[in-house]
Design a protein around this motif. Structure first.
Motif, short mmCIF file in Angstrom:
data_model
loop_
_atom_site.label_atom_id
_atom_site.label_comp_id
_atom_site.label_asym_id
_atom_site.label_seq_id
_atom_site.Cartn_x
_atom_site.Cartn_y
_atom_site.Cartn_z
N LEU A 284 58.00 48.70 64.94
CA LEU A 284 56.86 48.11 65.76
C LEU A 284 55.75 48.71 65.31
O LEU A 284 54.61 48.04 64.45
CB LEU A 284 56.45 48.62 67.33
CG LEU A 284 57.47 47.98 68.01
CD1 LEU A 284 58.00 48.09 69.56
CD2 LEU A 284 57.89 46.53 68.10
N LEU A 285 55.39 49.87 64.47
CA LEU A 285 54.80 50.13 63.99
C LEU A 285 54.22 49.57 62.68
O LEU A 285 52.76 49.41 62.48
CB LEU A 285 54.83 52.16 63.90
CG LEU A 285 53.60 53.37 63.48
CD1 LEU A 285 53.08 53.26 64.19
CD2 LEU A 285 54.45 54.27 63.10
N GLU A 286 54.94 49.45 62.14
CA GLU A 286 54.81 49.80 60.77
C GLU A 286 54.52 47.87 60.21
O GLU A 286 53.66 47.00 59.89
CB GLU A 286 56.60 49.72 59.68
CG GLU A 286 56.16 48.98 58.14
CD GLU A 286 58.10 48.88 57.59
OE1 GLU A 286 57.68 48.46 56.51
OE2 GLU A 286 58.46 49.14 57.95
N GLU A 287 55.19 46.95 61.70
CA GLU A 287 55.28 45.43 61.71
C GLU A 287 53.73 45.22 62.11
O GLU A 287 52.84 44.56 61.44
CB GLU A 287 56.06 45.18 62.71
CG GLU A 287 55.87 43.40 63.27
CD GLU A 287 55.97 42.47 61.46
OE1 GLU A 287 56.08 41.20 61.70
OE2 GLU A 287 57.63 43.03 60.96
N PHE A 288 53.09 45.69 63.40
CA PHE A 288 52.01 45.50 63.58
C PHE A 288 50.63 46.58 63.97
O PHE A 288 49.87 46.10 63.88
CB PHE A 288 52.38 45.50 65.30
CG PHE A 288 52.56 44.86 66.06
CD1 PHE A 288 52.54 42.92 65.49
CD2 PHE A 288 53.76 44.95 66.23
CE1 PHE A 288 53.70 42.23 66.24
CE2 PHE A 288 55.09 43.90 66.64
CZ PHE A 288 55.09 42.79 66.71
N HIS A 289 50.85 48.09 62.81
CA HIS A 289 50.03 48.65 62.69
C HIS A 289 49.73 48.93 61.07
O HIS A 289 48.89 49.44 60.26
CB HIS A 289 49.67 49.65 63.05
CG HIS A 289 49.92 49.70 64.86
ND1 HIS A 289 48.13 49.17 65.62
CD2 HIS A 289 50.56 49.37 65.65
CE1 HIS A 289 48.98 49.17 66.59
NE2 HIS A 289 49.88 49.11 66.87
N GLY A 290 51.44 48.57 60.55
CA GLY A 290 50.89 48.34 58.68
C GLY A 290 50.91 49.72 58.23
O GLY A 290 50.91 50.78 57.52
#
Length: 190
Positions: free
Chosen positions: A125-131
Motif C-alpha cells: 500500500l505504501l508503494e502503490e499509493f505513496h510511491g
C-alpha cells in the motif's frame, strides 16, 4: 535521530505503533492473557531507524476495512504475533516477528504467517499509493517462551547466528527466557 522518510511514512500508516528508534531505547512486548507465565520481554535497542508495532491491537471483532481482517471463527487465518519490529539497515528493511509463549511453545505458525502477510500488504500500500518503496530484505521469526523466575533459568547468552538468520513461521528461533526478561535487540539481528 529521526526515522527515514519512508519508514516514517510506514509508521504513520499504522495505528498500533508502540516504540521507535528516534524516541526509545527499548521495545517492551507484553502478553495480556491472564494465564500467561511469560508476561513481558524488554528488548534493549540503540537509537536508530526502526519502530515496533503491536498487530494484536489492530485487530478486533469488527474490522472496518474488510471482514478478512476481523477476528473470529469465520476467518481463522487472521491472527497476529505479539510484536513486529521493522528495522532499516542500510536502506533494506528487516522485519523481526516476535511471539511470547508460556511453557511448551505452540500455535505460533499461523500467527506469524498472518502477520507476515499484513506487513507485506502494508508495504504494498505504501508503494502503490505513496510511491515509497521499501525493500523487505529479511524476515526473522522468534518465539520467546518460559516465564520461570530468573533464578531458575540457565540458557546460553547469545543465540547462534546460523539458527536465527534462517527462520520461517513454521520453524522460528525459540529461546527460553525468565519472567521478567531483558534481551538486547541486536542479539536477534546479528
Amino acid at each position: 535521530m529521526a526515522l527515514t522518510a519512508a519508514l516514517q511514512q510506514l509508521h504513520d500508516s499504522l495505528s498500533c505503533c508502540t516504540f521507535n528508534g528516534a524516541q526509545h531505547s527499548h521495545v517492551l512486548i507484553k502478553e495480556t492473557s491472564a494465564e500467561a507465565k511469560l508476561k513481558s520481554v524488554t528488548l534493549a535497542a540503540s537509537a536508530g531507524d526502526w519502530f515496533s508495532f503491536d498487530p494484536d491491537k489492530g485487530r478486533g471483532k469488527f474490522a472496518q476495512m474488510s471482514p478478512l481482517l476481523a477476528t473470529g471463527s469465520t476467518h481463522d487465518h487472521h491472527r497476529a504475533c505479539d510484536c513486529v519490529i521493522l528495522i532499516n539497515r542500510d536502506g533494506l528493511l528487516t522485519a523481526l516477528y516476535v511471539d511470547l509463549k508460556s511453557g511448551n511453545p505452540s500455535g505460533y505458525s499461523g500467527q506469524f504467517k498472518s502477520t507476515r502477510q499484513f506487513v507485506r500488504y502494508a508495504l504494498g500500500l505504501l508503494e502503490e499509493f505513496h510511491g515509497s518503496k521499501i525493500t523487505l530484505a529479511e524476515e526473522r521469526f522468534v518465539v520467546l517462551y518460559g516465564g520461570k523466575p530468573a533464578l531458575l533459568q540457565k540458557t546460553t547468552t547469545v543465540p547462534k547466528l546460523k539458527k536465527i538468520g534462517k527462520t520461517q513461521p513454521d520453524n522460528p528461533h525459540k529461546r527460553e527466557v525468565p519472567q521478567p526478561a531483558r534481551l538486547y535487540l541486536k542479539e536477534l539481528l546479528t
